[in-house]
Motif scaffolding. Structure first.
Motif, PDB file in Angstrom:
ATOM      1  N   ARG A  22       0.740  -1.119   0.075  1.00  0.00           N
ATOM      2  CA  ARG A  22       0.055  -0.189   0.044  1.00  0.00           C
ATOM      3  C   ARG A  22       0.932   1.311  -0.061  1.00  0.00           C
ATOM      4  N   TYR A  23       1.967   1.259   0.780  1.00  0.00           N
ATOM      5  CA  TYR A  23       2.710   2.405   0.816  1.00  0.00           C
ATOM      6  C   TYR A  23       3.673   2.459  -0.496  1.00  0.00           C
ATOM      7  N   PHE A  24       3.804   1.336  -1.188  1.00  0.00           N
ATOM      8  CA  PHE A  24       4.523   1.585  -2.536  1.00  0.00           C
ATOM      9  C   PHE A  24       3.481   2.048  -3.587  1.00  0.00           C
ATOM     10  N   VAL A  25       2.360   1.590  -3.612  1.00  0.00           N
ATOM     11  CA  VAL A  25       1.357   2.179  -4.481  1.00  0.00           C
ATOM     12  C   VAL A  25       1.039   3.614  -4.374  1.00  0.00           C
ATOM     13  N   ASN A  26       1.112   3.996  -2.875  1.00  0.00           N
ATOM     14  CA  ASN A  26       0.900   5.549  -2.397  1.00  0.00           C
ATOM     15  C   ASN A  26       1.914   6.367  -3.042  1.00  0.00           C
ATOM     16  N   SER A  27       3.011   5.891  -2.958  1.00  0.00           N
ATOM     17  CA  SER A  27       4.243   6.757  -3.432  1.00  0.00           C
ATOM     18  C   SER A  27       4.441   6.616  -4.877  1.00  0.00           C
ATOM     19  N   VAL A  28       4.079   5.861  -5.735  1.00  0.00           N
ATOM     20  CA  VAL A  28       4.052   5.969  -6.951  1.00  0.00           C
ATOM     21  C   VAL A  28       2.849   6.749  -7.534  1.00  0.00           C
ATOM     22  N   ILE A  29       1.678   6.798  -6.928  1.00  0.00           N
ATOM     23  CA  ILE A  29       0.574   7.828  -7.256  1.00  0.00           C
ATOM     24  C   ILE A  29       1.214   9.140  -6.807  1.00  0.00           C
ATOM     25  N   VAL A  30       1.391   9.496  -5.700  1.00  0.00           N
ATOM     26  CA  VAL A  30       1.887  10.773  -5.453  1.00  0.00           C
ATOM     27  C   VAL A  30       3.095  11.326  -6.342  1.00  0.00           C
ATOM     28  N   ALA A  31       4.293  10.606  -6.337  1.00  0.00           N
ATOM     29  CA  ALA A  31       5.254  10.967  -7.057  1.00  0.00           C
ATOM     30  C   ALA A  31       5.143  11.007  -8.560  1.00  0.00           C
ATOM     31  N   GLY A  32       4.390  10.291  -9.130  1.00  0.00           N
ATOM     32  CA  GLY A  32       3.950  10.288 -10.519  1.00  0.00           C
ATOM     33  C   GLY A  32       3.220  11.497 -10.656  1.00  0.00           C
ATOM     34  N   CYS A  33       2.039  11.597  -9.985  1.00  0.00           N
ATOM     35  CA  CYS A  33       1.133  12.714 -10.281  1.00  0.00           C
ATOM     36  C   CYS A  33       1.897  14.416  -9.980  1.00  0.00           C
ATOM     37  N   ALA A  34       2.644  14.092  -8.846  1.00  0.00           N
ATOM     38  CA  ALA A  34       3.254  15.424  -8.711  1.00  0.00           C
ATOM     39  C   ALA A  34       4.345  15.713  -9.816  1.00  0.00           C
ATOM     40  N   SER A  35       5.129  14.943 -10.223  1.00  0.00           N
ATOM     41  CA  SER A  35       5.911  15.082 -11.247  1.00  0.00           C
ATOM     42  C   SER A  35       5.633  15.378 -12.702  1.00  0.00           C
ATOM     43  N   ALA A  36       4.156  14.761 -12.998  1.00  0.00           N
ATOM     44  CA  ALA A  36       3.615  14.776 -14.310  1.00  0.00           C
ATOM     45  C   ALA A  36       2.951  16.406 -14.201  1.00  0.00           C
ATOM     46  N   VAL A  37       2.367  16.673 -13.162  1.00  0.00           N
ATOM     47  CA  VAL A  37       1.675  18.059 -13.078  1.00  0.00           C
ATOM     48  C   VAL A  37       2.569  19.204 -12.968  1.00  0.00           C
ATOM     49  N   SER A  38       3.697  18.984 -12.329  1.00  0.00           N
ATOM     50  CA  SER A  38       4.860  19.983 -12.168  1.00  0.00           C
ATOM     51  C   SER A  38       5.650  20.243 -13.631  1.00  0.00           C
TER      52      SER A  38
END
Length: 279
Positions: free
Chosen positions: A67-83
């Motif tokens: 679950r922590y792994f999925v959360n990190s992928v979602i957060v890092a992926g969305c933050a980098s894509a939007v940024s």
């Protein structure tokens, strides 16, 4: 010019020391991950008394690592894509157009990098709590709130970096596209973005890695359901025991996406950093 023998020896010693400094921690991490817990608790030994891959199995049940792994992928992926997406449009506007407040905006973007992140921790926490009380929109303890938080430091840096890359692209390319009938947005997406691909990839990798390993904001702005890997790894340490072999195993597992992504993007990353150095 021919190298002297003393210089070659000194270079070999320096490179050897650097190699040991780099490889030794990795070896300790890898060897610890395949040791029984008893070996880790006893005096340090370079080789495990018994090779075991049990820690790589137990890491998924000791804590909810998946679950922590999925959360990190979602957060890092969305933050980098939007940024990166927002930074491309903002940096292009700063690079190509003159408007009121342009220099002030550039200085404001750059000045955000001068302050430590801990200064923004309490204000962001209070803002999220007040927004939740007024609107019912929960940002504290939510992945979306963490993504917005990471944008506060990845987006300004991305804009600042991409302005330099766009400035290095000749304006003649833009003018040629406009002459052919393309609008500003099409010129940006069809001409400028492909030319600045190395820089955009370098900025995206930076934004992803920063979000992936961030622990300060994640330790305060998350709950049990939204924890990321940087915070969740601490749960292998309890009041009764510290599972060092599982910590090392989990650290190796969670490093794989970053390492693979870096290797995959290495060509673009090197080009982007080289272009930045030339400027």
């Amino acid at each position: 010019m021919r190298e002297s023998r003393a210089f070659r020896v000194l270079r070999a010693v320096g490179l050897g020391g650097l190699l040991v400094f780099t490889v030794l921690p990795l070896y300790v991490m890898l060897s610890t991950s395949v040791k029984p817990l008893g070996d880790v608790r006893d005096a340090f030994r370079w080789w495990p008394s018994e090779l075991t891959y049990r820690p790589f199995v137990d890491i998924w049940s000791t804590v909810p690592l998946a679950r922590y792994f999925v959360n990190s992928v979602i957060v890092a992926g969305c933050a980098s894509a939007v940024s990166v997406t927002l930074a491309v449009f903002a940096a292009y506007a700063i690079s190509r157009y003159t408007f009121r407040g342009r220099e002030m905006f550039r200085m404001a973007v750059l000045s955000t990098q001068m302050f430590p992140g801990i200064l923004f921790l309490l204000p962001l926490f209070l803002i999220y709590v007040n927004i939740g009380q007024v609107t019912g929109l929960k940002l504290n303890g939510n992945l979306s709130g963490l993504v917005i938080t990471y944008l506060t430091f990845s987006l300004p840096f991305s804009i600042w970096m991409l302005v330099g890359y766009f400035n290095s692209i000749p304006r003649d390319l833009d003018e040629a596209g406009l002459v052919d009938g393309a609008g500003p947005v099409r010129v940006l997406l069809s001409i400028v973005v492909p030319a600045a691909k190395p820089g955009i990839v370098a900025v995206g990798v930076y934004a992803f890695m920063t979000s992936w390993s961030e622990a300060l904001f994640a330790s305060v702005l998350t709950d049990d359901s939204s924890k990321t890997l940087a915070v969740g790894l601490a749960e292998y340490s309890t009041q009764n025991a510290v599972y060092w072999n599982q910590i090392m195993a989990a650290s190796l597992v969670v490093s794989v996406p970053v390492v693979l992504g870096f290797l995959f993007m290495q060509r673009y990353l090197v080009q982007g950093l080289t272009a930045g150095a030339v400027r």
